[in-house]
Every structure is written in C-alpha cells, then in structure tokens.
Design a protein around this motif. Sequence first.
Motif, mmCIF file in Angstrom:
data_model
loop_
_atom_site.group_PDB
_atom_site.id
_atom_site.type_symbol
_atom_site.label_atom_id
_atom_site.label_comp_id
_atom_site.label_asym_id
_atom_site.label_seq_id
_atom_site.Cartn_x
_atom_site.Cartn_y
_atom_site.Cartn_z
ATOM 1 N N PHE A 57 23.958 -31.096 -5.370
ATOM 2 C CA PHE A 57 24.568 -29.953 -6.062
ATOM 3 C C PHE A 57 24.168 -29.976 -7.534
ATOM 4 C CE2 PHE A 57 28.324 -27.948 -8.166
ATOM 5 C CZ PHE A 57 28.271 -26.714 -7.531
ATOM 6 N N VAL A 58 23.756 -28.825 -8.038
ATOM 7 C CA VAL A 58 23.382 -28.708 -9.459
ATOM 8 C C VAL A 58 23.987 -27.409 -10.009
ATOM 9 C CG1 VAL A 58 21.213 -30.000 -9.177
ATOM 10 C CG2 VAL A 58 21.189 -27.520 -8.938
ATOM 11 N N PRO A 59 24.066 -27.279 -11.337
ATOM 12 C CA PRO A 59 24.740 -26.081 -11.881
ATOM 13 C C PRO A 59 24.010 -24.765 -11.609
ATOM 14 C CG PRO A 59 24.503 -27.786 -13.590
ATOM 15 C CD PRO A 59 23.746 -28.260 -12.392
ATOM 16 N N THR A 60 22.681 -24.740 -11.714
ATOM 17 C CA THR A 60 21.985 -23.442 -11.678
ATOM 18 C C THR A 60 20.751 -23.461 -10.770
ATOM 19 O OG1 THR A 60 20.480 -24.036 -13.477
ATOM 20 C CG2 THR A 60 22.578 -23.001 -14.111
ATOM 21 N N GLY A 61 20.303 -22.259 -10.449
ATOM 22 C CA GLY A 61 19.065 -22.115 -9.678
ATOM 23 C C GLY A 61 17.875 -22.610 -10.474
ATOM 24 N N THR A 62 17.910 -22.403 -11.780
ATOM 25 C CA THR A 62 16.818 -22.872 -12.638
ATOM 26 C C THR A 62 16.734 -24.391 -12.579
ATOM 27 O OG1 THR A 62 17.078 -20.969 -14.089
ATOM 28 C CG2 THR A 62 15.979 -22.907 -15.026
ATOM 29 N N MET A 63 17.876 -25.052 -12.706
ATOM 30 C CA MET A 63 17.839 -26.517 -12.647
ATOM 31 C C MET A 63 17.383 -26.990 -11.261
ATOM 32 S SD MET A 63 20.583 -29.486 -13.612
ATOM 33 C CE MET A 63 20.827 -29.093 -15.329
ATOM 34 N N ALA A 64 17.830 -26.279 -10.230
ATOM 35 C CA ALA A 64 17.436 -26.660 -8.865
ATOM 36 C C ALA A 64 15.913 -26.597 -8.723
ATOM 37 C CB ALA A 64 18.111 -25.738 -7.849
ATOM 38 N N ASN A 65 15.316 -25.484 -9.157
ATOM 39 C CA ASN A 65 13.858 -25.365 -9.041
ATOM 40 C C ASN A 65 13.157 -26.419 -9.880
ATOM 41 O OD1 ASN A 65 13.660 -23.223 -7.285
ATOM 42 N ND2 ASN A 65 13.635 -21.664 -8.897
ATOM 43 N N GLN A 66 13.645 -26.653 -11.083
ATOM 44 C CA GLN A 66 12.938 -27.559 -11.989
ATOM 45 C C GLN A 66 13.101 -29.016 -11.579
ATOM 46 O OE1 GLN A 66 10.651 -26.501 -13.963
ATOM 47 N NE2 GLN A 66 11.146 -24.369 -13.499
ATOM 48 N N ILE A 67 14.246 -29.369 -11.043
ATOM 49 C CA ILE A 67 14.407 -30.727 -10.503
ATOM 50 C C ILE A 67 13.481 -30.892 -9.292
ATOM 51 C CG2 ILE A 67 15.990 -32.196 -9.165
ATOM 52 C CD1 ILE A 67 18.198 -31.433 -11.101
#
Length: 344
Positions: A57-67
């Motif tokens: 689980f991550v805060p945002t879609g941006t963080m999900a893609n970048q991780i």
Amino acid sequence: MKDFIDLRSDTVTKPTAAMRKAMAEAEVGDDVFGEDPSINALQEKMAKILGKEASIFVPTGTMANQIAIKSHTQPGDEVIVEASSHCCNFEAGAGGALSGIQFYHLRGIRGILEATQIAEAIRPDDHHLPVSRLVCVENTHNYGGGTIYPVEKMKAIYELAKSRNLVVHLDGARLWNASVATGIKPHEYAQWADSVSVCLSKGLGAPVGSLVAGSRSYIDRAHRFRKMFGGGMRQAGIVAAAGIYALDHHLERLKEDHENAKCLAYGLNRIKGVSINPDEVETNILFFDVPQTGKTAFEIAEAMKKQRILIHPSAKARIRLVTHLDVHREDIEIALEAFRMVLG
Ligand code: TLP
C-alpha cells in the motif's frame, strides 16, 4: 442542489457516509512495523484480486508507478512507454530524478501500442547503448481517452518482453474501469505484467491510496523504496478501510460512469464546432476538440465555471471530461445544456 458539477477528474470524489463509517471503525496499527491489520487485509485482498503473490500500500498512483520503476531498473536503463502515458508525462520527471532511467517514447493509437513497435524499440546489446529493461503499459489509458488495452495485445507485449529479457509494468490506475467494461477480470489483465499499480482514489471513490502488486521478492524490494521515497505510513488503516469498502461496494457501479460518459459524448457530438467520436468512448474518460468553436479550451472552461460546471482544458483546443460516482445522469443533462449555451 450541488455547488458544482465537477468533470475535471475522477479523483475529485468525496468519501460517502458509509465509507467514512468504515474508516472510523477501522482497526489500526503501525504499518511501518507491518502491524496495521486493515492495511494487511487490503494488501492480501489486492494480491488475490490481481493474482500476484504480494502487494504493498502506498499513498498515490504516482508513488506506486515510481516505486515499481525503481524496483525494476538500474540507473541508465531505458523504459519503453507510450508517448502520452502518465508515468513519463505527469509524474514530475520522477523516472529520471528518482531512478535515473530514461524513457523511450513510442506513439500509440489512442495510447495503445503494438508488440511489433516495441520489438523495434528494444536496443541491441551494444556498449554504446542504454539497456532496454522495462516496458510500461497503461490500462485504461488516460490520455488515450480512457482506452481499454485489449488483453491479447498485453499478452503479445508480455511474451515479447520475456523473450528479450525485459519486464513489464502495468499502470492500472483505472484497471477497474477496463475490467467492468469488458468483463475480463483484473487478474486476467495482470497476468501479462510483472508488476501492477492500481488506484483506489480514482473511479473507486476512496480518498487516498494505491498499491503495487507483484512477486513476493519484488514487493520486498519495493518496501525499501517506499521507505526511501517517504511513503511509509503509520496508522494508515483508516485509509485502507476506505479502499476495502470501495472494492466491495463501488466496482460494479463504474458501469454508470461509462454510460454517463457515452451520453456526454453523444450530446457533445450534436453541438456545432465540437469534434468527438462517441464510438471511441470506452470507459469514463473522454476528450473532445474545439478548434471550430471560435473559443479556446481555456475560455470555454472559464465560461463553464460560471455555469457551475468544472472541466479540464488539456490543450489549447482540447478538453477532457471524466465521469465518476459524484456525477449523476441529471448532471450530464445540466452539463450538456451549459455546453450548448457556452458554445452556441
Ligand atoms: N491522473 C490524474 C492526473 O495526474 C492527470 C487524473 O486526473 O487523471 N496513472 C494514471 C493512469 C493516472 O491517471 C494517474 C492520475 C496516476 C497514475 C497518478 O495517480 P496519483 O494522482 O494518485 O498520483
């Protein structure tokens, strides 16, 4: 009566009373220690939905893609993307800044790439060249116009990638919309990607939250990068509970958003100077062009705001509209009436 009808994005939804109740009652713990029962339940549920071993689980879609990108690549690697995709246009240059990768852009048809295009973009093994490492696909494709990636095209891309030693990431921020529109289950799409990011805060109506799913060892690696990117949260079960609620209650209703988007498209198509093909509207996003109206998209957005309708001018002569759970059929009629007035 509502203050505004907001068609700028499906990110603007407010949590319902029932969702807020689920949030208030959520059991929580410290998720950085892996002790938040609601987060753990959501991660397990999502891994199952996507047919993967684990999810985070991550805060945002941006963080999900970048991780996801960070966990697949080394600095200097090349990531093959469709030219209008979110991960290379709307994530503040994160791929270069955080992972040190470079993007290789291919132009798709409404966001969709063919495996043959990708085959030509993969670099040969030569010390002068970057290493082609990752292909990112987006389903549905936001700037393609909410386009659904045909599952057989995803399969062909995945098989090509495997044969050339590349990995595939699926930006599935709106995979839910693709799945509800086609009846193809999320895991049937996700099987053709090594990692998948999904959002709870778009059409599903949760206030916050995205996940990355993949193999257990990949998600273990993603954990370190989540910490590095500052995304390790503590009693975040309060927001995970909204995500669980959304998955249980807001999936099937996405059909209404798709019907409303179609209805908008057909109505707009009857307005002089508007250029749109309603047949191309597949889910909850639509773009239309306004070069013949004598007004720029920005002027139209200003005029619509005075009618209490919010829209997104995505270019000088281009407007994006997105339907979602806070937009009802009567709002579509009101919005169309306002468009007829502003553009008439
Ligand atoms: N998209 C937003 C804007 O950033 C454009 C929107 O209003 O559509 N992948 C896709 C396909 C997306 O559309 C978005 C958000 C993201 C990733 C990023 O999600 P967030 O906003 O949670 O970082």
